[in-house]
Design a protein around this motif. Structure first.
Motif, short mmCIF file in Angstrom:
data_model
loop_
_atom_site.label_atom_id
_atom_site.label_comp_id
_atom_site.label_asym_id
_atom_site.label_seq_id
_atom_site.Cartn_x
_atom_site.Cartn_y
_atom_site.Cartn_z
N PHE A 187 -1.66 9.32 -2.63
CA PHE A 187 -2.32 10.11 -1.59
C PHE A 187 -2.76 11.47 -2.12
O PHE A 187 -2.20 12.00 -3.09
N TYR A 221 8.43 -0.16 -1.81
CA TYR A 221 7.00 0.06 -1.63
C TYR A 221 6.32 0.22 -2.98
O TYR A 221 6.93 0.69 -3.94
N ARG A 266 8.37 11.47 -0.34
CA ARG A 266 7.43 10.86 0.59
C ARG A 266 6.92 11.92 1.54
O ARG A 266 7.55 12.96 1.74
N CYS A 272 2.10 5.08 -3.21
CA CYS A 272 0.89 5.49 -2.49
C CYS A 272 0.30 6.71 -3.18
O CYS A 272 0.94 7.76 -3.27
N ARG A 315 0.82 -1.22 0.00
CA ARG A 315 0.00 0.00 0.00
C ARG A 315 0.85 1.26 0.00
O ARG A 315 0.32 2.37 -0.02
N GLY A 316 2.16 1.11 0.04
CA GLY A 316 3.06 2.26 -0.03
C GLY A 316 3.07 3.10 1.23
O GLY A 316 3.21 4.33 1.14
N MET A 317 2.96 2.48 2.39
CA MET A 317 2.91 3.28 3.61
C MET A 317 3.46 2.50 4.80
O MET A 317 3.54 1.26 4.78
N LEU A 370 3.98 8.02 3.96
CA LEU A 370 3.42 7.69 2.65
C LEU A 370 4.51 7.85 1.59
O LEU A 370 5.13 8.91 1.48
#
Length: 652
Positions: free
Chosen positions: A308, A303, A424, A306, A272-274, A290
């Motif tokens: 976001f 990762y 990030r 994400c 989920r990239g987190m 993230l």
């Protein structure tokens, strides 16, 4: 390499690589078969990762994987050297060194299709099937056979030759677009994700409050317990204690004793990239990290990206109306326009041995900190021409987060300066001092995995010392020493791993020393250098292999002339046969080139050259085997016929 066969799947992919697959899955396939994918290059635009495709290249197999820079999903498979790649379609083989992918072979295997497109500027004809296209170079003398734009290409040229594929493209066929070379390459797009897919799921962020996952509908607030996280997001991919808080010295408001011990721990959700950081005492979520997964960052491929969306404003509706949203696309200048100026950046660096990608810069605001890369370079490099650097590119398995193998990567740079993109985002609750939030955001998301004493070197049992260190046999002494230092630092806590690394390093050094003391001539290398020289390349480019039928026709003609010369010698010599050989040379060359002037020049030059060489060989090298008053002329004629046959059949 020739023993490896890749299944060709039009509109789907090639071998284990499928159109639409995430880049992390492609790396996982590469890691599972290191013997097949021994040499891998990763290419990307260093200053603006969203500008050009991320390309995974396999030079030994002659094909690229092109990934969309935003979604990081495979959009195009580009086979640029068909002679290196053996492909299988259904039960038939095509491509590779033994099976030429000619126009006739392609038509016979894939069947009829609509007329293709001829690109006059590039001299390339593209033939399209659903999700598949073939490109054929058209020689200059046959450009009249095609018209610029949509046109039909004959199966064979007037001289009996057929064009050979120079490039193959595999792409998604759901949009019914024709993808080829040049501008047609940009038409390839990634297929839509299946309903309910969590890949690139939008995660809406309310600063200081919560995260909202749009696909699953989960709300993840600050202060959530590990049980809440397991219930909403499932089991984490990894759990790592934050063993050492290296930045606690900067936090004067921290109520805990100033020691190097830390009881906090991370839940790592690589898919989920987190990451989620829990307080070691209260066991409540206090920080979300993230990741954007851009190439050029030390955590690339640890990762999945994400996706976001951080909304800034009194309400989400107000933020959406004003466009005050921060996403992975946002650069530093746009962040400052939305959130305003902030204090100086904190610099995070691990040294070139642990992280060859350079330092990153962390900026802190209330409830959030952002990490950017190459800020200093952007300031200093404006207007300068930068050479593309080469370095070893480390990727990690997204499931485990541990280093797997290394490969050469090329970062493509441009002259123009650009704003650094967000690497990030770190979300945290308000603190009394902004620098405390910044330095806490800089602490490693993996806890202290780089210092994990239980890490075992994955290539500990590999016999080849070069493969054990992950370097090529052409590596310099600096590269050998650098690989050794890097691996020793990674696996310093496991003595068998250190011994295996040191043993491989010592073997390579001793081998290099022995080679310097007893130099040997590498015959294959010398031959390769000669073949690659400009003069030899020019000579080889002057020849091409014609169809078998044409070869047989020319061979029979000159064989008959040779037989007539031997069986019916005259006192005047084989004058008639020599004249017929000159006429035959003109005829055959004109059949292939279709240009009278060039046919005359090539034929005349070939005739003079063949007689000079034949006479020289008879005088200086070869004794006359045929006795008689005209034996010398007969032998010279036979040698000339052989050279004229070569010129008539192979000369381009």
């Amino acid at each position: 390499m020739g023993a490896t066969v890749f299944d060709l799947r039009p509109g789907v992919g090639i071998g284990p690589f499928s159109i639409g697959m995430p880049i992390c899955d492609a790396f996982a396939q590469i890691e599972q078969q290191p013997n097949i994918y021994d040499v891998v290059h990763v290419k990307y635009h260093d200053e603006d990762p969203l500008k050009l495709d991320i390309v995974i290249s396999f030079p030994d197999h002659g094909f690229h994987l092109r990934f969309d820079p935003w979604s990081q999903r495979l959009r195009l498979v580009e086979i640029y050297d068909v002679k290196r790649l053996q492909m299988r379609y259904a039960t038939s083989m095509i491509g590779g060194p033994s099976t030429l992918a000619t126009f006739v072979a392609v038509y016979a295997l894939f069947g009829p299709t609509f007329p293709g497109i001829y690109d006059k500027e590039r001299g390339v004809y593209s033939l399209f099937y659903p999700g598949l296209s073939f490109q054929f170079p058209i020689p200059n003398q046959y450009t009249d056979c095609c018209h610029d734009g949509e046109a039909a290409l004959p199966l064979e040229f007037p001289d009996g030759t057929t064009p050979v594929t120079c490039r193959v493209s595999i792409y998604d066929n759901s949009s019914d677009k024709k993808v080829g070379v040049g501008k047609l390459m940009d038409r390839a797009s990634v297929p839509p994700l299946p309903p309910g897919s969590l890949y690139m799921e939008e995660v809406h962020v309310k600063l200081g409050k919560e995260l909202y996952f749009t696909v699953g509908g989960q709300h993840m607030p600050f202060g959530a317990s590990p049980q809440d996280v397991w219930t909403d997001l499932g089991r984490p991919c990894g759990i790592h204690p934050k063993q050492v808080d290296q930045m606690v010295i900067h936090s004067a408001s921290d109520p805990r004793p100033k020691t190097t011990l830390c009881g906090d721990y991370f839940y790592n959700y690589f898919t989920r990239g987190m990451d989620i950081l829990f307080d070691g005492e209260t066991h409540r979520a206090k920080k979300f990290v993230l990741h954007t997964n851009y190439p050029g960052h030390a955590d690339f491929n640890s990762y999945i990206k994400c996706n976001f969306v951080i909304s800034v404003g009194e309400s989400e509706a107000e933020a959406n109306r004003g466009g005050n949203k921060i996403t992975p696309r946002t650069n530093w200048e746009q962040v400052k326009e939305i959130l305003g100026e902030c204090g100086p950046a904190a610099i995070q660096t691990q040294g070139s041995t642990s992280n060859p990608f350079g330092s990153t810069y962390v900026y802190g605001y209330q409830n959030v900190a952002f990490e950017f890369r190459d800020l200093a370079e952007m300031i200093n490099a404006s207007g300068l021409t930068l050479a593309p650097p080469k370095f070893h590119f480390l990727w990690r398995s997204h499931r485990f987060g541990t280093p797997q193998r290394s490969s050469q990567a090329l970062a493509v740079r441009r002259d123009a300066a650009a704003c650094p993109l967000l690497q990030r985002a770190c979300l945290a609750l308000s603190t009394q001092r902004s620098n405390a939030m910044i330095v806490r955001a800089m602490s490693a998301s993996f806890g202290d995995m780089s210092d994990d004493s239980s890490a075992v070197f994955p290539r500990i049992n590999v016999k080849d010392p070069y493969k054990r260190l992950g370097i090529s046999r052409m590596a310099s002494e600096d590269e050998i020493q650098g690989a050794r230092n890097f691996l020793i630092q990674q696996y310093a806590g496991h003595k068998p791993s250190v011994d295996a690394i040191e043993s491989a390093h010592d073997k390579i050094i001793m081998q290099k020393f022995h080679e310097r003391k007893n130099p040997k001539i590498d015959i294959n290398k010398k031959v390769r250098q000669v073949r690659q020289s400009k003069v030899v390349s020019f000579v080889f480019d002057r020849f091409q292999t014609p169809p078998t039928a044409f070869l047989v026709k020319t061979a029979v003609t000159f064989a008959v002339l040779g037989a007539l010369t031997v069986l019916f010698p005259t006192e005047e010599g084989p004058t008639l046969q020599v004249l017929l050989s000159l006429i035959a040379t003109f005829y055959f060359i004109h059949q292939r080139l279709k240009k009278k002037l060039w046919s005359f020049l090539y034929g005349t030059g070939s005739f003079i050259f063949s007689w000079l060489i034949g006479t020289f060989l008879m005088v200086s090298v070869i004794p006359p085997f045929i006795k008689g008053p005209r034996g010398f002329e007969v032998m010279s004629s036979l040698l000339s016929y052989v050279l004229l046959w070569v010129a008539s059949s192979y000369l381009r």
